[in-house]
Each structure stands twice: as C-alpha cells, then as structure tokens.
Design a protein around this motif. Structure first.
Motif, PDB file in Angstrom:
ATOM      1  N   LEU A 136       0.776  -1.278   0.029  1.00  0.00           N
ATOM      2  CA  LEU A 136      -0.087  -0.085   0.020  1.00  0.00           C
ATOM      3  C   LEU A 136       0.993   0.966  -0.155  1.00  0.00           C
ATOM      4  CD1 LEU A 136      -3.047  -0.745   2.427  1.00  0.00           C
ATOM      5  CD2 LEU A 136      -2.970  -0.103   0.082  1.00  0.00           C
ATOM      6  N   THR A 137       2.106   1.129  -0.177  1.00  0.00           N
ATOM      7  CA  THR A 137       3.237   2.286  -0.093  1.00  0.00           C
ATOM      8  C   THR A 137       2.418   3.313  -1.119  1.00  0.00           C
ATOM      9  OG1 THR A 137       4.987   0.951   0.537  1.00  0.00           O
ATOM     10  CG2 THR A 137       5.392   3.207  -0.375  1.00  0.00           C
ATOM     11  N   ALA A 138       2.178   3.051  -2.397  1.00  0.00           N
ATOM     12  CA  ALA A 138       1.733   4.015  -3.364  1.00  0.00           C
ATOM     13  C   ALA A 138       0.497   4.730  -2.940  1.00  0.00           C
ATOM     14  CB  ALA A 138       1.467   3.413  -4.658  1.00  0.00           C
ATOM     15  N   LYS A 139      -0.287   3.922  -2.158  1.00  0.00           N
ATOM     16  CA  LYS A 139      -1.770   4.592  -1.793  1.00  0.00           C
ATOM     17  C   LYS A 139      -1.729   5.180  -0.378  1.00  0.00           C
ATOM     18  CE  LYS A 139      -3.854   2.928  -5.630  1.00  0.00           C
ATOM     19  NZ  LYS A 139      -2.790   1.947  -6.111  1.00  0.00           N
ATOM     20  N   ALA A 140      -0.461   5.437   0.219  1.00  0.00           N
ATOM     21  CA  ALA A 140      -0.242   5.760   1.706  1.00  0.00           C
ATOM     22  C   ALA A 140      -0.921   7.212   2.021  1.00  0.00           C
ATOM     23  CB  ALA A 140       1.061   5.719   2.134  1.00  0.00           C
ATOM     24  N   TYR A 141      -0.705   7.966   0.903  1.00  0.00           N
ATOM     25  CA  TYR A 141      -1.247   9.595   1.359  1.00  0.00           C
ATOM     26  C   TYR A 141      -2.727   9.818   0.869  1.00  0.00           C
ATOM     27  CZ  TYR A 141       3.561  10.262   2.659  1.00  0.00           C
ATOM     28  OH  TYR A 141       4.435  10.249   3.426  1.00  0.00           O
ATOM     29  N   ARG A 142      -3.478   8.692   0.489  1.00  0.00           N
ATOM     30  CA  ARG A 142      -4.911   8.850   0.064  1.00  0.00           C
ATOM     31  C   ARG A 142      -5.576   8.639   1.148  1.00  0.00           C
ATOM     32  NH1 ARG A 142      -5.952   5.080  -4.933  1.00  0.00           N
ATOM     33  NH2 ARG A 142      -8.164   5.310  -4.124  1.00  0.00           N
ATOM     34  N   PRO A 143      -7.036   9.447   1.185  1.00  0.00           N
ATOM     35  CA  PRO A 143      -7.804   9.186   2.340  1.00  0.00           C
ATOM     36  C   PRO A 143      -8.380   7.702   2.226  1.00  0.00           C
ATOM     37  CG  PRO A 143      -8.431  11.068   1.046  1.00  0.00           C
ATOM     38  CD  PRO A 143      -7.303  10.394   0.287  1.00  0.00           C
ATOM     39  N   ILE A 144      -8.354   6.996   3.428  1.00  0.00           N
ATOM     40  CA  ILE A 144      -9.088   5.746   3.565  1.00  0.00           C
ATOM     41  C   ILE A 144     -10.392   5.654   2.970  1.00  0.00           C
ATOM     42  CG2 ILE A 144      -9.915   3.804   5.201  1.00  0.00           C
ATOM     43  CD1 ILE A 144      -7.373   4.762   6.739  1.00  0.00           C
ATOM     44  N   GLY A 145     -11.303   6.670   2.871  1.00  0.00           N
ATOM     45  CA  GLY A 145     -12.769   6.442   2.596  1.00  0.00           C
ATOM     46  C   GLY A 145     -12.471   6.339   0.936  1.00  0.00           C
ATOM     47  N   THR A 146     -11.431   6.517   0.511  1.00  0.00           N
ATOM     48  CA  THR A 146     -11.434   6.193  -1.281  1.00  0.00           C
ATOM     49  C   THR A 146     -10.726   4.891  -1.567  1.00  0.00           C
ATOM     50  OG1 THR A 146      -8.882   7.041  -1.329  1.00  0.00           O
ATOM     51  CG2 THR A 146     -10.675   8.778  -1.459  1.00  0.00           C
ATOM     52  N   TYR A 147     -10.335   4.053  -0.481  1.00  0.00           N
ATOM     53  CA  TYR A 147      -9.807   2.883  -0.617  1.00  0.00           C
ATOM     54  C   TYR A 147     -10.720   1.812  -1.080  1.00  0.00           C
ATOM     55  CZ  TYR A 147      -5.290   3.952   1.910  1.00  0.00           C
ATOM     56  OH  TYR A 147      -4.342   4.401   2.195  1.00  0.00           O
ATOM     57  N   SER A 148     -10.497   1.015  -1.645  1.00  0.00           N
ATOM     58  CA  SER A 148     -11.515  -0.215  -2.122  1.00  0.00           C
ATOM     59  C   SER A 148     -11.584  -1.124  -0.885  1.00  0.00           C
ATOM     60  CB  SER A 148     -10.991  -1.028  -3.141  1.00  0.00           C
ATOM     61  OG  SER A 148      -9.679  -1.648  -2.704  1.00  0.00           O
ATOM     62  N   GLY A 149     -12.480  -2.166  -0.905  1.00  0.00           N
ATOM     63  CA  GLY A 149     -12.701  -2.901   0.292  1.00  0.00           C
ATOM     64  C   GLY A 149     -11.411  -3.711   0.676  1.00  0.00           C
ATOM     65  N   GLY A 150     -10.537  -4.346  -0.588  1.00  0.00           N
ATOM     66  CA  GLY A 150      -9.333  -4.971  -0.373  1.00  0.00           C
ATOM     67  C   GLY A 150      -8.349  -4.173   0.264  1.00  0.00           C
ATOM     68  N   MET A 151      -8.297  -2.702   0.013  1.00  0.00           N
ATOM     69  CA  MET A 151      -7.139  -1.931   0.537  1.00  0.00           C
ATOM     70  C   MET A 151      -7.507  -1.652   1.848  1.00  0.00           C
ATOM     71  SD  MET A 151      -6.956   0.693  -2.822  1.00  0.00           S
ATOM     72  CE  MET A 151      -6.087   1.730  -1.851  1.00  0.00           C
ATOM     73  N   LYS A 152      -8.715  -1.662   2.399  1.00  0.00           N
ATOM     74  CA  LYS A 152      -9.318  -1.366   3.660  1.00  0.00           C
ATOM     75  C   LYS A 152      -8.781  -2.747   4.358  1.00  0.00           C
ATOM     76  CE  LYS A 152     -12.961   2.013   2.993  1.00  0.00           C
ATOM     77  NZ  LYS A 152     -14.244   2.092   3.259  1.00  0.00           N
ATOM     78  N   GLN A 153      -9.014  -3.725   3.925  1.00  0.00           N
ATOM     79  CA  GLN A 153      -8.609  -4.931   4.900  1.00  0.00           C
ATOM     80  C   GLN A 153      -7.095  -4.978   4.923  1.00  0.00           C
ATOM     81  OE1 GLN A 153     -11.202  -5.879   6.025  1.00  0.00           O
ATOM     82  NE2 GLN A 153     -11.721  -8.049   5.445  1.00  0.00           N
ATOM     83  N   ARG A 154      -6.302  -4.454   4.046  1.00  0.00           N
ATOM     84  CA  ARG A 154      -4.867  -4.724   4.190  1.00  0.00           C
ATOM     85  C   ARG A 154      -4.287  -3.608   4.910  1.00  0.00           C
ATOM     86  NH1 ARG A 154      -2.642  -3.847  -1.589  1.00  0.00           N
ATOM     87  NH2 ARG A 154      -4.643  -3.744  -2.494  1.00  0.00           N
ATOM     88  N   ILE A 155      -5.001  -2.309   5.130  1.00  0.00           N
ATOM     89  CA  ILE A 155      -4.487  -1.309   5.812  1.00  0.00           C
ATOM     90  C   ILE A 155      -4.857  -1.824   7.417  1.00  0.00           C
ATOM     91  CG2 ILE A 155      -6.678   0.231   6.050  1.00  0.00           C
ATOM     92  CD1 ILE A 155      -3.132   1.503   5.710  1.00  0.00           C
ATOM     93  N   LEU A 156      -6.056  -2.586   7.534  1.00  0.00           N
ATOM     94  CA  LEU A 156      -6.225  -3.076   9.123  1.00  0.00           C
ATOM     95  C   LEU A 156      -5.397  -4.347   9.150  1.00  0.00           C
ATOM     96  CD1 LEU A 156     -10.087  -3.618   8.731  1.00  0.00           C
ATOM     97  CD2 LEU A 156      -8.600  -2.103  10.675  1.00  0.00           C
ATOM     98  N   ILE A 157      -4.771  -5.146   8.141  1.00  0.00           N
ATOM     99  CA  ILE A 157      -3.802  -5.898   8.697  1.00  0.00           C
ATOM    100  C   ILE A 157      -2.406  -5.164   8.940  1.00  0.00           C
ATOM    101  CG2 ILE A 157      -2.084  -7.660   7.463  1.00  0.00           C
ATOM    102  CD1 ILE A 157      -4.834  -8.836   6.201  1.00  0.00           C
ATOM    103  N   ALA A 158      -2.121  -4.148   7.979  1.00  0.00           N
ATOM    104  CA  ALA A 158      -0.905  -3.485   8.536  1.00  0.00           C
ATOM    105  C   ALA A 158      -0.912  -2.655   9.772  1.00  0.00           C
ATOM    106  CB  ALA A 158      -0.891  -2.488   7.408  1.00  0.00           C
TER     107      ALA A 158
END
Length: 262
Positions: A136-158
């Motif tokens: 998720l390094t490339a998406k680190a500065y985007r608001p979480i509200g713009t994340y896909s479901g998969g990205m939200k799962q990955r940020i929770l695992i992070a």
C-alpha cells in the motif's frame, strides 16, 4: 499509550496462549461454555456458523471483553495482570470497523503506532515496513474513504502487525474480497507467521485450509474439534477437504439457514 517491548524479548522464541475454562454469559444466554485451548507458534483457523461465539472468543483473547469465568494466560502469566505489556504483544484486525475515512493511510498508521506505544523515532521505519508488506506504499497518502474493500482490509492488517506483535488476531480478514485479493492476504498471513501465534476467524474455508497449523471448530459456544486439517478429514469419514468437514460438523446449523463461503 501502550508499552512497547522488544519483539525478541519476553517469552523467548516459543509463545503460548492458554484459555482455561472460559465462559461468557450475556444475561441468560451462554456465548461460551468452558472453552479451553492451548495455542503455540503457528496459524490457527477458527471456524463456526454465525452465533457460535467466535467474536466473543476473539474479544476475550484481545482483552476487549472480560470472561464471566475462566482465565487467559500468556506464557503462563494472567493477561489481566499483564495489562499494557500484554496489549503491546498483541495485534488485532477487526472486520472493517474503526477506520477513519478522512485519515490518509499513513496518518491512520501513525495514530495506531502511537496508541501501541511504539517510540516516535521508530514510527517512520515501522510504518514503511508494514505499508510495503501489504503493498500500500503508493496509496499511503490517499484518504481511507477512497480505498477499495481490499485496500481497507490490507490497512487493517498493516496496523495489526505494527510493532511486530507476538499474537495476531484476524477477524474475517478476507470478507467481501475478490479471489485475487483473498489469495494475496492469505499469502501475507503465511509470510508473517514465523515465531508468532496467529488466530484467523473466517467463513471462507478455503482461505485457511492450506495455511493453518490446526483448525478450531466452535459450535454453540463449545469447542467441538481442534486438530490438523488432515486429522479432521480422517475423523469425519476420510473426507477430501475441510469444506466437507465443515458441512458435516455444522450440518444442522446449515439446514437452519446459516451459510458459509467456499
């Protein structure tokens, strides 16, 4: 905040989580009925139909709930007495809850690092490590509200693996994800499992079958099985896979309208 400990500190290399006669009542309803488990290094799958008590069990392990009776021990020490030290050893990824949509990914991880008591001087390297890990390094500065479901799962695992915790609890980490994202998260879980205890609650039987050391089967608040996949298959008529074990063990619940995902 929390108490940050050296990942190679307390308890040496072998970790042990013990649940001794854990019971949890909500009024007249018994959610957990004398659950006893011993978990050591490795990945464990927690399977059961809705209402089996999985969330209650995970919330007791993570300290979010107190049992009505029974004890949780970490390396033979009562986790209630350990307080912040136990919390510093723990990583927890709930289902998509507690995410701040206006926060960027990096701000959210910085906030969680502070809550975990990770020293400020270690934040940058540690956040970079977990972002790289979940891609998720490339998406680190985007608001979480713009994340896909998969990205939200990955940020929770992070955030769960921030600080390199010894005990990681994941609640439905692949819920609602497409097959490609499910495979990626399964591989991530396997990759971080060295020297840790990881408990994964899931309805997606295939996501845990190939990586779990043991499978814990929970029905109506009781452990009705805890063994390797191959042993469970043999015990249940030499069936081919964990899905068939699940269908046999929970057939009554399935027929009553609950379902699982394959």
């Amino acid at each position: 905040a929390g108490l940050y400990t050296n990942p190679n500190g307390r308890g040496g290399n072998l970790k042990m989580l013990e649940l001794k006669n854990i019971t949890k009542n909500y009024g007249s309803k018994q959610a957990l009925d004398h659950v006893s488990l011993t978990l050591e290094n490795g990945i464990y799958g927690l399977l059961g139909p809705n209402g089996a008590g999985k969330s209650t069990l995970m919330n007791i392990i993570t300290g979010n709930l107190k049992p009505s009776s029974g004890t949780v021990l970490w390396n033979e020490e009562n986790v209630h007495d350990m307080g912040a030290v136990y919390r510093s050893l723990l990583g927890y990824a709930p289902q998509q809850q507690g995410l701040y949509d206006t926060f960027t990914g990096i701000r959210f991880l910085s906030y969680m690092a502070t809550l975990k008591g990770i020293p400020k001087k270690k934040h940058r390297d540690e956040i970079q490590r977990v972002l790289n890990y979940v891609n998720l390094t490339a998406k680190a500065y985007r608001p979480i509200g713009t994340y896909s479901g998969g990205m939200k799962q990955r940020i929770l695992i992070a955030q769960a693996i921030l600080g390199d915790p010894h005990l990681i609890v994941l609640d439905e980490p692949t819920a609602g994800l497409d097959p490609k994202e499910r495979v990626r998260i399964r591989e991530n879980i396997l990759n971080i499992s060295g020297g840790k205890i990881i408990l994964v609650s899931t309805h997606v039987v295939s996501d845990i079958e190939s990586i779990a050391k043991e499978i814990i089967l929970l029905r109506e608040g009781k452990i009705v099985g805890c063994d390797t996949v191959s042993s469970l298959c043999k015990k249940h008529g030499d069936v081919k896979n964990l899905e068939q074990v699940y269908l046999q063990v929970f057939e009554e619940e399935e027929n009553n309208g609950n379902s699982h995902t394959i």
